[in-house]
Scaffold this motif. Structure first.
Motif, PDB file in Angstrom:
ATOM      1  N   ALA A 141       6.081  15.394  21.192  1.00  0.00           N
ATOM      2  CA  ALA A 141       7.280  16.166  21.557  1.00  0.00           C
ATOM      3  C   ALA A 141       8.400  15.939  20.548  1.00  0.00           C
ATOM      4  O   ALA A 141       9.080  16.887  20.135  1.00  0.00           O
ATOM      5  CB  ALA A 141       7.738  15.790  22.962  1.00  0.00           C
ATOM      6  N   GLN A 142       8.596  14.689  20.147  1.00  0.00           N
ATOM      7  CA  GLN A 142       9.643  14.389  19.166  1.00  0.00           C
ATOM      8  C   GLN A 142       9.322  15.052  17.832  1.00  0.00           C
ATOM      9  O   GLN A 142      10.195  15.653  17.202  1.00  0.00           O
ATOM     10  CB  GLN A 142       9.795  12.883  18.974  1.00  0.00           C
ATOM     11  CG  GLN A 142      10.907  12.517  17.998  1.00  0.00           C
ATOM     12  CD  GLN A 142      11.044  11.016  17.794  1.00  0.00           C
ATOM     13  OE1 GLN A 142      10.246  10.225  18.299  1.00  0.00           O
ATOM     14  NE2 GLN A 142      12.051  10.618  17.050  1.00  0.00           N
ATOM     15  N   SER A 168       7.551  17.693  17.362  1.00  0.00           N
ATOM     16  CA  SER A 168       7.712  19.138  17.550  1.00  0.00           C
ATOM     17  C   SER A 168       9.184  19.539  17.453  1.00  0.00           C
ATOM     18  O   SER A 168       9.516  20.553  16.841  1.00  0.00           O
ATOM     19  CB  SER A 168       7.141  19.555  18.901  1.00  0.00           C
ATOM     20  OG  SER A 168       7.280  20.928  19.102  1.00  0.00           O
ATOM     21  N   ARG A 169      10.069  18.747  18.049  1.00  0.00           N
ATOM     22  CA  ARG A 169      11.507  19.054  17.974  1.00  0.00           C
ATOM     23  C   ARG A 169      12.011  18.966  16.540  1.00  0.00           C
ATOM     24  O   ARG A 169      12.827  19.783  16.107  1.00  0.00           O
ATOM     25  CB  ARG A 169      12.295  18.109  18.887  1.00  0.00           C
ATOM     26  CG  ARG A 169      12.155  18.421  20.371  1.00  0.00           C
ATOM     27  CD  ARG A 169      13.146  17.615  21.211  1.00  0.00           C
ATOM     28  NE  ARG A 169      12.951  16.174  21.109  1.00  0.00           N
ATOM     29  CZ  ARG A 169      12.113  15.461  21.849  1.00  0.00           C
ATOM     30  NH1 ARG A 169      11.387  16.053  22.775  1.00  0.00           N
ATOM     31  NH2 ARG A 169      12.011  14.159  21.685  1.00  0.00           N
ATOM     32  N   ILE A 170      11.525  17.996  15.795  1.00  0.00           N
ATOM     33  CA  ILE A 170      11.918  17.856  14.390  1.00  0.00           C
ATOM     34  C   ILE A 170      11.384  19.036  13.592  1.00  0.00           C
ATOM     35  O   ILE A 170      12.106  19.664  12.820  1.00  0.00           O
ATOM     36  CB  ILE A 170      11.413  16.519  13.805  1.00  0.00           C
ATOM     37  CG1 ILE A 170      12.146  15.348  14.452  1.00  0.00           C
ATOM     38  CG2 ILE A 170      11.578  16.492  12.293  1.00  0.00           C
ATOM     39  CD1 ILE A 170      11.522  13.994  14.153  1.00  0.00           C
ATOM     40  N   SER A 196      10.560  22.003  14.552  1.00  0.00           N
ATOM     41  CA  SER A 196      11.175  23.285  14.911  1.00  0.00           C
ATOM     42  C   SER A 196      12.666  23.322  14.597  1.00  0.00           C
ATOM     43  O   SER A 196      13.316  24.343  14.802  1.00  0.00           O
ATOM     44  CB  SER A 196      10.939  23.591  16.387  1.00  0.00           C
ATOM     45  OG  SER A 196      11.603  22.633  17.198  1.00  0.00           O
ATOM     46  N   LYS A 198      15.067  21.572  16.049  1.00  0.00           N
ATOM     47  CA  LYS A 198      15.916  21.334  17.220  1.00  0.00           C
ATOM     48  C   LYS A 198      16.645  20.004  17.129  1.00  0.00           C
ATOM     49  O   LYS A 198      17.643  19.802  17.804  1.00  0.00           O
ATOM     50  CB  LYS A 198      15.090  21.398  18.499  1.00  0.00           C
ATOM     51  CG  LYS A 198      14.556  22.789  18.777  1.00  0.00           C
ATOM     52  CD  LYS A 198      13.725  22.830  20.031  1.00  0.00           C
ATOM     53  CE  LYS A 198      13.212  24.245  20.235  1.00  0.00           C
ATOM     54  NZ  LYS A 198      12.268  24.317  21.356  1.00  0.00           N
ATOM     55  N   THR A 199      16.137  19.101  16.306  1.00  0.00           N
ATOM     56  CA  THR A 199      16.783  17.811  16.101  1.00  0.00           C
ATOM     57  C   THR A 199      16.509  17.350  14.668  1.00  0.00           C
ATOM     58  O   THR A 199      15.534  17.789  14.054  1.00  0.00           O
ATOM     59  CB  THR A 199      16.278  16.751  17.110  1.00  0.00           C
ATOM     60  OG1 THR A 199      17.053  15.562  16.979  1.00  0.00           O
ATOM     61  CG2 THR A 199      14.817  16.428  16.898  1.00  0.00           C
TER      62      THR A 199
END
Length: 93
Positions: free
Chosen positions: A4-5, A7-9, A11, A13-14
């Motif tokens: 999940a982390q 994926s956020r990086i 995309s 998002k973070t």
């Protein structure tokens, strides 16, 4: 790092911390300096291809069972596309 982390990086998002960037570089088999010179390596490749190449590099690091699952999924999607195209051609004829 969790999926999940990552994926956020990926995309956008973070933003990753420096230590996370270091972990990503190590997981990809790069030094930090090599990771930041990636644009020099891929000068003839567009952004879409860079992402695809990174994914293929990661795919190579998976174990055989994981690779087989991904190949099966890809084969299924290709078969579905071919079937859809064939049916469209038949209807158009």
């Amino acid at each position: 790092m969790t999926q999940a982390q990552y994926s956020r990086i990926e995309s956008g998002k973070t933003d990753p911390s420096f230590s996370v960037v270091d972990k990503i570089a190590n997981a990809l088999g790069f030094s930090l300096s090599e990771l930041f010179k990636a644009d020099d390596i891929f000068t003839d490749v567009n952004t879409y291809d860079k992402t695809l190449m990174e994914k293929l590099r990661f795919l190579d690091s998976l174990d055989d069972a994981e690779k087989k699952s991904i190949y099966t999924l890809i084969d299924s999607l290709i078969s579905k596309k071919k079937l859809k195209d064939n049916l469209s051609n038949l209807i158009a004829s």
